[in-house]
Enzyme design. Sequence first.
Site, mmCIF file in Angstrom:
data_model
loop_
_atom_site.group_PDB
_atom_site.id
_atom_site.type_symbol
_atom_site.label_atom_id
_atom_site.label_comp_id
_atom_site.label_asym_id
_atom_site.label_seq_id
_atom_site.Cartn_x
_atom_site.Cartn_y
_atom_site.Cartn_z
ATOM 1 N N ASP A 284 -8.119 -4.899 -0.117
ATOM 2 C CA ASP A 284 -8.646 -5.553 -1.304
ATOM 3 C C ASP A 284 -8.289 -7.025 -1.387
ATOM 4 O O ASP A 284 -8.880 -7.769 -2.164
ATOM 5 C CB ASP A 284 -8.161 -4.827 -2.560
ATOM 6 C CG ASP A 284 -8.915 -3.529 -2.727
ATOM 7 O OD1 ASP A 284 -10.091 -3.503 -2.330
ATOM 8 O OD2 ASP A 284 -8.334 -2.554 -3.198
ATOM 9 N N HIS B 108 0.856 -1.185 0.000
ATOM 10 C CA HIS B 108 0.000 0.000 0.000
ATOM 11 C C HIS B 108 0.889 1.230 0.000
ATOM 12 O O HIS B 108 1.949 1.222 0.625
ATOM 13 C CB HIS B 108 -0.915 0.009 1.235
ATOM 14 C CG HIS B 108 -2.053 0.957 1.091
ATOM 15 N ND1 HIS B 108 -1.931 2.294 1.378
ATOM 16 C CD2 HIS B 108 -3.308 0.769 0.618
ATOM 17 C CE1 HIS B 108 -3.085 2.882 1.117
ATOM 18 N NE2 HIS B 108 -3.936 1.990 0.650
#
Length: 428
Positions: free
Chosen positions: A364, A307
């Site tokens: 996700d 991320h």
Amino acid sequence: MTDTATIEIDNKKYEFPIVKGTENEVAIDISKLRASTGGVITLDSGYKNTGSCESAITFLDGEKGVLRYRGYSIEELAEKADFLEVAYLLIFGELPTKEQNDKFHDDIKAESAVDEDIKKILDAFPKAAHPMGVISSLTSALTAFNPSSVNVDSEEDMYKSVVRILGKMPVLVAWTMRKKQGQPLDYGDNSLGYVENLLKMMFSRPNSCYVQNPVLVDALDKLLILHADHEQNCSTSTVRITGSSHAGLFASLSAGISALWGPLHGGANQAVLEMLEAIQEDGGDTKKYMAKAKDKSDPFRLMGFGHRVYKNFDPRAKIIKKAADQVLHDLGVEDPILEIAKGLEKEALEDQYFVDRKLYPNVDFYSGIIYRAMGIPIEMFTVMFAIGRLPGWIAQWREMRLRKEPIGRPRQLYIGETSRDFIPINKR
Ligand code: ACO
């Protein structure tokens, strides 16, 4: 800490104010850099060090894994609030009272019908069209059906646009999915809650009564809350910069939906499942794919890992992992894809390459697993993210308008040819 930062260029010193946020984040205000230095700019590809705005909506600390909307922790909101309460909080700054909440919900319901002509646009898309492209187009088309949405200086028109898009988006999403599946469209039932109505519109069948599953309603509500805002990410920055030209809300959101589509952003949830399926088809050898992800000559990346800001863990991933376990348990799902997901997760968390680069499963990685268990087609995963992110985009767009921010227009460092003479085509 001092109040100013000094930049020295050619033995000349320039001072710039240091500004602090309410969470003690520090920024050097370089808004006068170009003017005072006679043209010098900063270069920051990917904006890793650049604050594009001051914002009072979402705080996140990527090192500590903290995410708060308007000061409330994501953990508490996911446990105690529902999606529309969170939407209100993000957009208007405070949790709604019971009356405000009821009115907000009623206003959204009152705007939930979409013009029948929208169906003609929907019908014109080929069945194979990706739902994100369809949703982006339909969102843009809403401006044509609601022209007052371009009055971006009117608070009243702004509010109407806000409740309109929150009301109509679930319909557009459900219809896009049903069209693809060859199912008749469902107009929903305004006596239901927001998430229940969305599920009914997506999954009802013309020949049977749709029965709500509270576990799925709860899990989807949580997923939408967890996705509701994430400060200045790619799609949100797109919404803000589009709106900064005074484009209307629907046009700005349509641009944001397109930005969300990419596999490095919202498209990652689809990419995760496609990756897991590919690994399964290839014999389920997770080690082979771990090696590919680490091989610098191979473009393959482990989707759902890493991320831009969370470098220890993604707090949303923690919450959603729990919800995923519950949904799978309640639905009694036994899915070989999940074994592959668990295997990859375990290996990556113990692998030096991933540990060194602080690459952890992101939200996700797990959201796709829940969507799959719920029976949502893979191509719809990113669309589900878009419904969740809607309040955040709206809140950020509204904040940008109310703060009267200038048009977004970055500079560049030109590295092309210098001035040269034109050569006629017969001499080239
Ligand atoms: N698999 C393998 N290696 C990776 C991965 C990955 N998923 N992510 C990053 N790396 C490596 C990079 O190759 C790089 O290695 P190097 O230092 O040896 O060159 C290092 O980790 C840093 O990577 P960057 O790309 O510089 O990190 P950045 O912060 O720019 O990217 C991103 C973040 C785009 C999310 C990246 O981790 C990625 O591509 N992940 C996979 C896609 C994904 O899951 N996206 C969803 C993000 S969450 C969201 O949008 C809601």
